[in-house]
Scaffold this active site. Sequence first.
Site, mmCIF file in Angstrom:
data_model
loop_
_atom_site.group_PDB
_atom_site.id
_atom_site.type_symbol
_atom_site.label_atom_id
_atom_site.label_comp_id
_atom_site.label_asym_id
_atom_site.label_seq_id
_atom_site.Cartn_x
_atom_site.Cartn_y
_atom_site.Cartn_z
ATOM 1 N N SER A 202 0.726 -1.143 0.077
ATOM 2 C CA SER A 202 -0.127 0.028 -0.081
ATOM 3 C C SER A 202 0.800 1.351 0.200
ATOM 4 C CB SER A 202 -1.012 -0.095 1.208
ATOM 5 O OG SER A 202 -0.210 0.142 2.263
ATOM 6 N N HIS B 283 -5.495 -4.542 -1.076
ATOM 7 C CA HIS B 283 -5.332 -3.434 -2.291
ATOM 8 C C HIS B 283 -5.406 -4.076 -3.452
ATOM 9 C CE1 HIS B 283 -4.855 -0.155 0.669
ATOM 10 N NE2 HIS B 283 -3.925 -1.311 1.296
ATOM 11 N N LYS C 244 -12.653 -1.684 1.784
ATOM 12 C CA LYS C 244 -11.878 -1.034 0.825
ATOM 13 C C LYS C 244 -12.669 -0.929 -0.546
ATOM 14 C CE LYS C 244 -7.254 -1.833 2.971
ATOM 15 N NZ LYS C 244 -7.217 -0.790 3.987
HETATM 16 N N1 PLP Z 1 -3.845 -5.542 5.129
HETATM 17 C C1 PLP Z 1 -3.565 -4.411 4.415
HETATM 18 C C2 PLP Z 1 -2.485 -4.782 3.483
HETATM 19 C C3 PLP Z 1 -4.212 -3.094 4.753
HETATM 20 O O1 PLP Z 1 -3.656 -2.091 3.938
HETATM 21 C C4 PLP Z 1 -5.312 -3.041 5.791
HETATM 22 C C5 PLP Z 1 -5.767 -1.815 6.029
HETATM 23 O O2 PLP Z 1 -5.403 -0.943 6.123
HETATM 24 C C6 PLP Z 1 -5.323 -4.344 6.470
HETATM 25 C C7 PLP Z 1 -4.884 -5.533 6.164
HETATM 26 C C8 PLP Z 1 -6.636 -4.132 7.261
HETATM 27 O O3 PLP Z 1 -7.703 -4.169 7.025
HETATM 28 P P1 PLP Z 1 -9.141 -3.917 7.774
HETATM 29 O O4 PLP Z 1 -9.393 -2.442 7.452
HETATM 30 O O5 PLP Z 1 -10.163 -4.629 7.062
HETATM 31 O O6 PLP Z 1 -9.037 -4.147 9.155
#
Ligand code: PLP
Length: 421
Positions: free
Chosen positions: A208, A236, A267
């Site tokens: 990200s 992502h 997302k």
């Molecule tokens: N994994 C990644 C790569 C993320 O970017 C995020 C959120 O920022 C998460 C996990 C966590 O996701 P959630 O918002 O559903 O807890």
Amino acid sequence: MWRVAAVRGLRGGGAGAPRAASGAAAAQLRRRLESELEDIRGAGTWKSERVIASRQGPHLHLAGGGAGIINFCANNYLGLSSHPEVIRAAVEALEKFGAGLSSVRFICGTQSIHKDLEEKIARFHQREDAILYASCFDANAGIFEALLTPEDAVLSDELNHASIIDGIRLCKANKYRYKHMDMQDLEAKLKEAQKHRLRLVATDGAFSMDGDIAPLREICQLAQKYDALVFIDECHATGFLGPSGRGTDELLGVMDKVTIINSTLGKALGGAAGGYTTGPKPLIDLLRQRSRPYLFSNSLPPAVVGCASKALDLLMESNAIAQSMAAKTQRFRSKMAAAGFTISGKDHPICPVMLGDARLASVMAEDMLNRGIYVIGFSYPVVPKGKARIRVQISAVHSDEDIDRCVEAFTEVGRKHGALS
Ligand code: PLP
């Protein structure tokens, strides 16, 4: 009775008036916390939160005045967070199934819509089964401990998301960290890990901060060579990477080689909240028995389930939304490159505008907002020293005009602050 008590509470100034805990320990804690907060401010890493007074979307109204702001910093890749059909599905689920379950899944908290959504997620990813969590953070916190024992090994990309790192910390497997997307290092670590019973390679599908995509083809080849399993976090990627938006594994042609996928509903898939694991049925069955964030946390609220379910329907009907996002990403990346900026990553809607200097990233982001463009600057420790950037995220619901206004603002602000000659 209830009303009388509430009114008395208000008259007494009790309701809402903060009460500071008394005592030496509380005072000592307060001093320590204030000093730590001061350190964060002093280090320049304080994260402030802008308050949005409208729906999530390409155009925002910020509390305190800013209207008509063009939003380039949400993970709303497909623009489904405020899609009318997604909202309607949430309202219908709310009315039919109620506000929430007041229970965890295995006690009294599983409704038909939870089962339907799990089935739909598995179908979308072409996997055997799926399990819902309150978030992908929880899915990542719950999988490694449930799956791996001290006899096993996990090999993790050094730039994996914090939730993967925390999930791995919670498990008792042997831990190997390989250099970011470095296949030589991964191979060396896989050789070292041959002594363990089972090896699991864990990586973000798309990272990200940089908008770069894991070399999954090579990872899967190495996994095959060294008899390892592959886990990807697709937060992502789900909904928009690959010809039909299935994710990084589809994009790179390895859908049959990746064993486990974790992803988010918060997302691209409607943006409400929630996460999941999808993969082999016995793994999902085991998670229902052993995964602590699943076992000991409330069921997803019906409205949230309704949103995600409708988002998946829209994506399975057509990939037009994902294609529209890809076209806008291409427009932004090529126009910014032509203006003289360096954009990290390739073809991903996360478009980090690389600036190097932390102060420059921060003042430019502030100046972009003055021009009605909402973007965020990132600097150390969120990204490595010397790699400060402004991260721009493109959505299917940006218009071409929105994209062009963003590029124009970057060009003006970049010239003003010396980022462009
Ligand atoms: N994994 C990644 C790569 C993320 O970017 C995020 C959120 O920022 C998460 C996990 C966590 O996701 P959630 O918002 O559903 O807890």
